[in-house]
Design an enzyme around this catalytic site. Structure first.
Site, PDB file in Angstrom:
ATOM      1  N   HIS A  29       1.084  -1.272  -0.052  1.00  0.00           N
ATOM      2  CA  HIS A  29      -0.004   0.164  -0.116  1.00  0.00           C
ATOM      3  C   HIS A  29       0.605   0.952   0.065  1.00  0.00           C
ATOM      4  CE1 HIS A  29       0.936   0.420   4.361  1.00  0.00           C
ATOM      5  NE2 HIS A  29       0.677  -1.007   4.431  1.00  0.00           N
TER       6      HIS A  29
HETATM    7  P1  TYD Z   1      -1.866  -3.716   7.184  1.00  0.00           P
HETATM    8  O1  TYD Z   1      -2.106  -2.327   6.860  1.00  0.00           O
HETATM    9  O2  TYD Z   1      -2.578  -4.771   6.155  1.00  0.00           O
HETATM   10  O3  TYD Z   1      -0.667  -4.202   7.817  1.00  0.00           O
HETATM   11  P2  TYD Z   1       0.861  -4.042   6.785  1.00  0.00           P
HETATM   12  O4  TYD Z   1       0.775  -2.900   6.006  1.00  0.00           O
HETATM   13  O5  TYD Z   1       1.452  -4.240   8.135  1.00  0.00           O
HETATM   14  O6  TYD Z   1       0.669  -5.307   6.055  1.00  0.00           O
HETATM   15  O7  TYD Z   1      -2.967  -4.127   8.415  1.00  0.00           O
HETATM   16  C1  TYD Z   1      -3.404  -5.114   8.884  1.00  0.00           C
HETATM   17  C2  TYD Z   1      -4.648  -4.819   9.737  1.00  0.00           C
HETATM   18  O8  TYD Z   1      -4.623  -3.952  10.758  1.00  0.00           O
HETATM   19  C3  TYD Z   1      -5.809  -4.292   8.725  1.00  0.00           C
HETATM   20  O9  TYD Z   1      -7.001  -4.879   9.023  1.00  0.00           O
HETATM   21  C4  TYD Z   1      -5.820  -2.842   9.451  1.00  0.00           C
HETATM   22  C5  TYD Z   1      -5.335  -2.990  10.863  1.00  0.00           C
HETATM   23  N1  TYD Z   1      -4.677  -1.744  11.417  1.00  0.00           N
HETATM   24  C6  TYD Z   1      -5.123  -1.174  12.570  1.00  0.00           C
HETATM   25  O10 TYD Z   1      -6.445  -1.624  13.043  1.00  0.00           O
HETATM   26  N2  TYD Z   1      -4.295  -0.190  12.996  1.00  0.00           N
HETATM   27  C7  TYD Z   1      -3.298   0.240  12.681  1.00  0.00           C
HETATM   28  O11 TYD Z   1      -2.788   1.214  13.032  1.00  0.00           O
HETATM   29  C8  TYD Z   1      -2.770  -0.523  11.444  1.00  0.00           C
HETATM   30  C9  TYD Z   1      -1.357  -0.069  10.828  1.00  0.00           C
HETATM   31  C10 TYD Z   1      -3.326  -1.616  10.919  1.00  0.00           C
END
Ligand code: TYD
Length: 134
Positions: free
Chosen positions: A52
């Protein structure tokens, strides 16, 4: 718009004595005010994280323990950066696509973020990202 030229390794000042190393992150060390800190651990080595970009969030990624690789992409140029030093942070500004892979066993990935969590400011579709940075 930001390019991968704006992605930078930030050296985190440390105090080293015979008892070990103490690393300090202060206001002057990083280019934004921290609103949120989160971390990844127990990450399977074949896991892919990230995938992302952010419209508003600036981040600093630190390999607090172990190692992993971060791919940064500005829509034109991609770069793969290995993080394996707990006193180095990778600064990623807005509008840079990032992916994280090759997690070593026991690695911990700490993220300092400039914003509170808001799904609305994520770009999770590469095509949309690619169009947004044209
Ligand atoms: P995601 O953005 O997919 O993690 P990464 O970029 O590390 O692969 O986030 C995973 C899940 O966690 C998604 O459902 C969103 C949630 N999340 C939160 O609730 N709070 C946060 O601060 C972050 C970063 C993610």
């Amino acid at each position: 718009m930001n390019t991968i030229e704006n992605v930078k390794i930030i050296e985190i000042p440390k105090v080293h004595d015979e008892r070990g190393i103490l690393a300090v992150i202060e206001k002057e060390t990083i280019p934004f005010d921290i609103k949120r800190v989160y971390y990844l651990y127990d990450v399977p080595s074949d896991s892919f994280r990230g995938g992302h970009a952010h419209k508003e969030q600036q981040s600093i990624i630190i390999a607090l323990s172990g190692s992993f690789e971060v791919i940064v992409d500005d829509g034109k140029t991609k770069k793969r950066i290995m993080l394996n030093k707990p006193n180095q942070g990778l600064y990623i500004p807005t509008h840079i696509w990032r992916e994280i892979d090759n997690f070593s066993s026991g690695s911990v990935c700490l993220v300092l973020a400039s914003t509170e969590y808001s799904e609305d400011e994520y770009i999770r579709d590469y095509e949309e990202f690619s169009l947004s940075v044209r």
